[in-house]
Motif scaffolding. Structure first.
Motif, PDB file in Angstrom:
ATOM      1  N   TRP A 321      42.898  43.520  41.809  1.00  0.00           N
ATOM      2  CA  TRP A 321      43.977  43.558  40.806  1.00  0.00           C
ATOM      3  C   TRP A 321      45.301  43.111  41.428  1.00  0.00           C
ATOM      4  CZ3 TRP A 321      45.257  43.628  35.920  1.00  0.00           C
ATOM      5  CH2 TRP A 321      46.537  44.038  35.536  1.00  0.00           C
ATOM      6  N   ASP A 322      45.623  43.642  42.603  1.00  0.00           N
ATOM      7  CA  ASP A 322      46.876  43.270  43.257  1.00  0.00           C
ATOM      8  C   ASP A 322      46.928  41.767  43.525  1.00  0.00           C
ATOM      9  OD1 ASP A 322      47.672  45.892  43.227  1.00  0.00           O
ATOM     10  OD2 ASP A 322      47.288  46.268  45.348  1.00  0.00           O
ATOM     11  N   CYS A 325      47.587  39.790  40.410  1.00  0.00           N
ATOM     12  CA  CYS A 325      49.002  39.916  40.030  1.00  0.00           C
ATOM     13  C   CYS A 325      49.882  39.000  40.886  1.00  0.00           C
ATOM     14  CB  CYS A 325      49.463  41.358  40.170  1.00  0.00           C
ATOM     15  SG  CYS A 325      48.800  42.487  38.926  1.00  0.00           S
ATOM     16  N   ASP A 328      50.041  35.387  39.783  1.00  0.00           N
ATOM     17  CA  ASP A 328      50.624  35.206  38.452  1.00  0.00           C
ATOM     18  C   ASP A 328      52.116  34.919  38.646  1.00  0.00           C
ATOM     19  OD1 ASP A 328      51.776  35.412  35.959  1.00  0.00           O
ATOM     20  OD2 ASP A 328      50.790  37.300  35.431  1.00  0.00           O
ATOM     21  N   ASN A 331      54.570  37.588  38.223  1.00  0.00           N
ATOM     22  CA  ASN A 331      54.368  38.841  38.938  1.00  0.00           C
ATOM     23  C   ASN A 331      54.536  38.710  40.442  1.00  0.00           C
ATOM     24  OD1 ASN A 331      53.760  41.446  37.809  1.00  0.00           O
ATOM     25  ND2 ASN A 331      52.094  40.464  36.685  1.00  0.00           N
ATOM     26  N   ALA A 334      55.307  41.562  42.938  1.00  0.00           N
ATOM     27  CA  ALA A 334      54.444  42.761  42.898  1.00  0.00           C
ATOM     28  C   ALA A 334      54.194  43.305  44.290  1.00  0.00           C
ATOM     29  CB  ALA A 334      53.118  42.421  42.230  1.00  0.00           C
TER      30      ALA A 334
END
Length: 334
Positions: A321-322, A325, A328, A331, A334
């Protein structure tokens, strides 16, 4: 620590320092899975010192030999980094029950959550610590690779080439495919930064491997994985969400902003690049996710049976998930 007694320790230090030494107050403290730390007091020719033993009870599980780790610590000390000064060392297991080194004792906290809390409770402390980490790492990164232990691997190509080769190996070892990591690896391949000279790097500077006290950074710990690589491999590791103790609003360790780290790095003689920082931040996220997957596999195949290793394997999804992100465009902080 059955072999570490005041008698054996006093005898070793007396011989090593050619002084009259008496030790007392041996106090084991929390350490990693592969090593033992023991705090103690020593009176050396009438002068009191607070010292710390770091011992490898099982040398076969060590990432690096004691002589090599001591050489890295001495390099860091010569460079003017925030590290503990080495007082003595030996790879003779008969002395204290395992290879060891002894350093000065530095007060402060090391548990990530406590570091974040201390910085939150002390105005300006987090920014100071990040600045000092940046300054310390810059002082290491400007040193010559000729100063590192001779048996440390020199990357045959660029640091980015070596990094992507490691990723390929880690991806091939997964017990099941990871479409998330596959996408991010394509991003890494298509967005490679231009080559730069390799330098000595610490390899594991993060919240959890630092000592922090009320005045700032006490020391950077754990030189087991120090190696030759690209400076931003060090700097971006500090920024992983995993090390923020849930305080995600502060990118660096949960206690400071990137700008604080950058100011210290540039003050120490380092050259900053947001592009390189981001690429290595994405890389280190995937690198750690594959590392956790490897730990989980070692538990499953019996190589290293441990509930900790099993739990590590269950955290791979967080890193997927990290990593998504991070690639993106909306993001990237993040």
């Amino acid at each position: 620590m059955a072999s570490i007694t005041n008698e054996t320790l006093s005898r070793y230090l007396s011989d090593e320092l050619d002084a009259v030494v008496a030790t007392s107050n041996l106090s084991p403290v929390t350490a990693g899975a592969r090593r033992i730390n023991v705090l103690f007091d020593a009176t050396i020719d009438g002068t009191d010192r607070a010292l710390c033993i770091t011992q490898l009870p099982n040398e076969g599980e060590a990432f690096r030999s004691i002589p090599d780790e001591v050489q890295w610590l001495n390099l860091a000390h010569r460079a003017g980094m925030n590290v503990a000064e080495v007082v003595g060392w030996s790879d003779d297991a008969s002395i204290l029950g395992g290879p060891f080194f002894i350093t000065q004792q530095i007060s402060g906290v090391t548990i990530p959550k406590r570091v974040v809390e201390l910085c939150a409770d002390t105005p300006g402390l987090g920014a100071t610590v990040a600045y000092q980490i940046g300054e310390s790492l810059a002082r290491l990164h400007v040193r010559s690779i000729d100063e590192v232990p001779a048996d440390v691997e020199r990357p045959p190509g660029t640091a980015v080439d070596a990094a992507l080769a490691w990723i390929d190996e880690g991806m091939s070892e997964l017990l099941q495919r990871s479409p998330a990591f596959e996408l991010v690896v394509r991003w890494l391949t298509h967005n490679q930064p231009s080559p730069v000279a390799v330098t000595p790097i610490h390899g594991d500077t993060r919240n959890g491997n630092i000592i922090v006290n009320e005045t700032g950074l006490g020391a950077i710990l754990d030189w087991e994985t120090a190696h030759i690589g690209e400076p931003f491999e060090d700097l971006a590791w500090l920024a992983q969400r995993m090390w923020r103790a849930r305080n995600d609003s502060l990118e660096i360790g949960g206690f400071a902003n990137r700008s604080d780290l950058r100011r210290g790095y540039e003050a120490g003689g380092g050259e900053w690049s947001d592009e390189r920082f981001h690429w290595w931040k994405v890389y280190r996220c995937v690198w750690w996710g594959l590392g956790l997957a490897r730990q989980g596999r070692q538990h499953l195949d019996g190589t290293f049976r441990s509930v900790i290793m099993a739990a590590s394997g269950r955290r791979v999804a967080e890193l997927e998930w990290d990593a998504l992100c991070l690639i993106d465009p909306a993001n990237q902080a993040a």
